[in-house]
Motif scaffolding. Structure first.
Motif, PDB file in Angstrom:
ATOM      1  N   VAL A 146       0.838  -1.212   0.000  1.00 16.78           N
ATOM      2  CA  VAL A 146       0.000   0.000   0.000  1.00 16.78           C
ATOM      3  C   VAL A 146       0.872   1.261   0.000  1.00 16.78           C
ATOM      4  N   LEU A 147       1.978   1.217   0.714  1.00 14.65           N
ATOM      5  CA  LEU A 147       2.870   2.371   0.794  1.00 14.65           C
ATOM      6  C   LEU A 147       3.696   2.575  -0.483  1.00 14.65           C
ATOM      7  N   LEU A 148       4.082   1.496  -1.139  1.00  8.90           N
ATOM      8  CA  LEU A 148       5.019   1.598  -2.262  1.00  8.90           C
ATOM      9  C   LEU A 148       4.377   1.877  -3.619  1.00  8.90           C
ATOM     10  N   ILE A 149       3.129   1.513  -3.814  1.00  8.81           N
ATOM     11  CA  ILE A 149       2.502   1.681  -5.127  1.00  8.81           C
ATOM     12  C   ILE A 149       2.553   3.137  -5.618  1.00  8.81           C
ATOM     13  N   PRO A 150       2.174   4.112  -4.801  1.00 12.24           N
ATOM     14  CA  PRO A 150       2.239   5.500  -5.315  1.00 12.24           C
ATOM     15  C   PRO A 150       3.667   5.942  -5.672  1.00 12.24           C
ATOM     16  N   VAL A 151       4.634   5.510  -4.887  1.00 10.21           N
ATOM     17  CA  VAL A 151       6.027   5.885  -5.148  1.00 10.21           C
ATOM     18  C   VAL A 151       6.500   5.288  -6.472  1.00 10.21           C
ATOM     19  N   MET A 152       6.238   4.020  -6.663  1.00 11.32           N
ATOM     20  CA  MET A 152       6.645   3.364  -7.907  1.00 11.32           C
ATOM     21  C   MET A 152       5.937   3.979  -9.104  1.00 11.32           C
ATOM     22  N   SER A 153       4.664   4.296  -8.939  1.00 11.50           N
ATOM     23  CA  SER A 153       3.888   4.893 -10.020  1.00 11.50           C
ATOM     24  C   SER A 153       4.482   6.228 -10.461  1.00 11.50           C
ATOM     25  N   LEU A 154       4.799   7.075  -9.501  1.00 10.84           N
ATOM     26  CA  LEU A 154       5.374   8.382  -9.826  1.00 10.84           C
ATOM     27  C   LEU A 154       6.788   8.262 -10.388  1.00 10.84           C
ATOM     28  N   TRP A 155       7.633   7.454  -9.757  1.00 10.73           N
ATOM     29  CA  TRP A 155       9.037   7.338 -10.157  1.00 10.73           C
ATOM     30  C   TRP A 155       9.181   6.746 -11.555  1.00 10.73           C
ATOM     31  N   LEU A 156       8.416   5.688 -11.810  1.00  7.31           N
ATOM     32  CA  LEU A 156       8.524   4.990 -13.092  1.00  7.31           C
ATOM     33  C   LEU A 156       7.598   5.571 -14.160  1.00  7.31           C
ATOM     34  N   GLU A 157       6.808   6.580 -13.764  1.00  9.21           N
ATOM     35  CA  GLU A 157       5.849   7.235 -14.661  1.00  9.21           C
ATOM     36  C   GLU A 157       4.886   6.236 -15.295  1.00  9.21           C
ATOM     37  N   ILE A 158       4.269   5.455 -14.423  1.00  6.67           N
ATOM     38  CA  ILE A 158       3.278   4.472 -14.843  1.00  6.67           C
ATOM     39  C   ILE A 158       2.031   4.653 -13.981  1.00  6.67           C
ATOM     40  N   SER A 159       0.926   4.073 -14.411  1.00  5.17           N
ATOM     41  CA  SER A 159      -0.326   4.191 -13.655  1.00  5.17           C
ATOM     42  C   SER A 159      -0.208   3.409 -12.342  1.00  5.17           C
ATOM     43  N   PRO A 160      -1.036   3.780 -11.372  1.00  2.45           N
ATOM     44  CA  PRO A 160      -1.041   2.993 -10.131  1.00  2.45           C
ATOM     45  C   PRO A 160      -1.363   1.513 -10.375  1.00  2.45           C
ATOM     46  N   LEU A 161      -2.218   1.237 -11.334  1.00  2.00           N
ATOM     47  CA  LEU A 161      -2.531  -0.158 -11.652  1.00  2.00           C
ATOM     48  C   LEU A 161      -1.285  -0.881 -12.182  1.00  2.00           C
ATOM     49  N   LYS A 162      -0.551  -0.228 -13.075  1.00  2.00           N
ATOM     50  CA  LYS A 162       0.679  -0.835 -13.590  1.00  2.00           C
ATOM     51  C   LYS A 162       1.719  -0.963 -12.480  1.00  2.00           C
ATOM     52  N   ALA A 163       1.751   0.007 -11.581  1.00  2.00           N
ATOM     53  CA  ALA A 163       2.679  -0.080 -10.444  1.00  2.00           C
ATOM     54  C   ALA A 163       2.291  -1.257  -9.549  1.00  2.00           C
ATOM     55  N   PHE A 164       0.988  -1.460  -9.379  1.00  2.00           N
ATOM     56  CA  PHE A 164       0.529  -2.598  -8.586  1.00  2.00           C
ATOM     57  C   PHE A 164       0.952  -3.908  -9.233  1.00  2.00           C
ATOM     58  N   VAL A 165       0.748  -4.015 -10.540  1.00  2.29           N
ATOM     59  CA  VAL A 165       1.132  -5.230 -11.258  1.00  2.29           C
ATOM     60  C   VAL A 165       2.648  -5.424 -11.170  1.00  2.29           C
ATOM     61  N   ALA A 166       3.405  -4.338 -11.339  1.00  2.35           N
ATOM     62  CA  ALA A 166       4.865  -4.423 -11.225  1.00  2.35           C
ATOM     63  C   ALA A 166       5.273  -4.859  -9.820  1.00  2.35           C
ATOM     64  N   ASN A 167       4.517  -4.400  -8.847  1.00  2.05           N
ATOM     65  CA  ASN A 167       4.819  -4.735  -7.458  1.00  2.05           C
ATOM     66  C   ASN A 167       4.528  -6.194  -7.140  1.00  2.05           C
ATOM     67  N   LEU A 168       3.667  -6.843  -7.914  1.00  3.80           N
ATOM     68  CA  LEU A 168       3.336  -8.249  -7.650  1.00  3.80           C
ATOM     69  C   LEU A 168       4.566  -9.157  -7.708  1.00  3.80           C
ATOM     70  N   GLY A 169       5.428  -8.934  -8.679  1.00  2.00           N
ATOM     71  CA  GLY A 169       6.660  -9.733  -8.757  1.00  2.00           C
ATOM     72  C   GLY A 169       7.548  -9.509  -7.547  1.00  2.00           C
ATOM     73  N   LEU A 170       7.690  -8.244  -7.168  1.00  5.13           N
ATOM     74  CA  LEU A 170       8.475  -7.941  -5.969  1.00  5.13           C
ATOM     75  C   LEU A 170       7.796  -8.504  -4.729  1.00  5.13           C
ATOM     76  N   LEU A 171       6.481  -8.412  -4.696  1.00  2.00           N
ATOM     77  CA  LEU A 171       5.734  -8.930  -3.551  1.00  2.00           C
ATOM     78  C   LEU A 171       5.959 -10.432  -3.392  1.00  2.00           C
ATOM     79  N   ALA A 172       5.908 -11.159  -4.494  1.00  2.00           N
ATOM     80  CA  ALA A 172       6.124 -12.612  -4.426  1.00  2.00           C
ATOM     81  C   ALA A 172       7.518 -12.916  -3.885  1.00  2.00           C
ATOM     82  N   PHE A 173       8.513 -12.220  -4.395  1.00  2.00           N
ATOM     83  CA  PHE A 173       9.873 -12.426  -3.899  1.00  2.00           C
ATOM     84  C   PHE A 173       9.972 -12.065  -2.424  1.00  2.00           C
TER      85      PHE A 173
END
Length: 144
Positions: free
Chosen positions: A89-116
Motif C-alpha cells: 500500500v505504501l510503495l505503489i504510489p512511489v513506484m507509479s510516480l518514479w517509473l511514470e506508470i499508472s497505479p494499476l501498472k505499479a501494482f502489477v509491477a509490485n506483484l513480482g516484488l511482492l512474491a519475492f
C-alpha cells in the motif's frame, strides 16, 4: 541484545540485501538506467525500513500478549502477510510516480516484488532468528 537493537539490526540487514536485489531487477524490468533504479530501490528501502521498524514494534507487542509462545509457521505467515500487505500500500504510489506508470501498472509491477519479498521476509526472519535467537516476545519461558 535489546529489543530496539535487535529490530534495528534486523531491518538494516534485511534492507541491505533488498537493495542489492531490487536495483538490478528494476533496471532490467523497466529498461531504466541502473542509477535511476538503484535510487528508486534506496527510496523504496527507506520506506520499507521505516515500515519494518513500526510493524515489528506493533507485532512484537501483540506477540508478547499471546498465550502460546514461539514462532510457528502460522505466526511467521501472519507476520509476512501483514508486513508485505502494508508495504505494498505504501510503495505503489512511489513506484507509479518514479517509473511514470499508472497505479494499476505499479501494482502489477509490485506483484513480482511482492512474491519475492513474501518468501524473502519469512526466510530472512527465520535465518535471523536462528543466528541471533528469538526476541523476548517469542522466547519460550521455563515453568510457564
Amino acid at each position: 541484545m535489546s529489543p530496539r537493537t535487535r529490530r534495528v539490526l534486523q531491518a538494516l540487514l534485511y534492507e541491505a540485501f533488498a537493495i542489492a536485489f531490487v536495483g538490478p531487477v528494476l533496471s532490467f524490468a523497466f529498461d531504466k538506467p541502473p542509477s535511476s533504479t538503484l535510487a528508486l530501490a534506496v527510496v523504496l528501502s527507506t520506506i520499507a525500513l521505516t515500515w519494518n521498524y513500526v510493524f515489528n514494534t506493533f507485532f512484537e507487542r501483540w506477540e508478547s500478549r499471546q498465550s502460546v509462545k514461539g514462532r510457528s509457521f502460522a505466526r511467521r505467515l501472519a507476520h509476512g502477510i501483514g508486513f508485505e500487505g502494508g508495504l505494498t500500500v505504501l510503495l505503489i504510489p512511489v513506484m507509479s510516480l518514479w517509473l511514470e506508470i499508472s497505479p494499476l501498472k505499479a501494482f502489477v509491477a509490485n506483484l513480482g516484488l511482492l512474491a519475492f519479498f513474501f518468501v524473502y521476509a519469512i526466510a530472512f526472519t527465520w535465518a535471523f532468528d536462528r543466528l541471533f535467537g528469538l526476541p523476548a516476545s517469542a522466547a519460550k519461558r521455563h515453568g510457564v
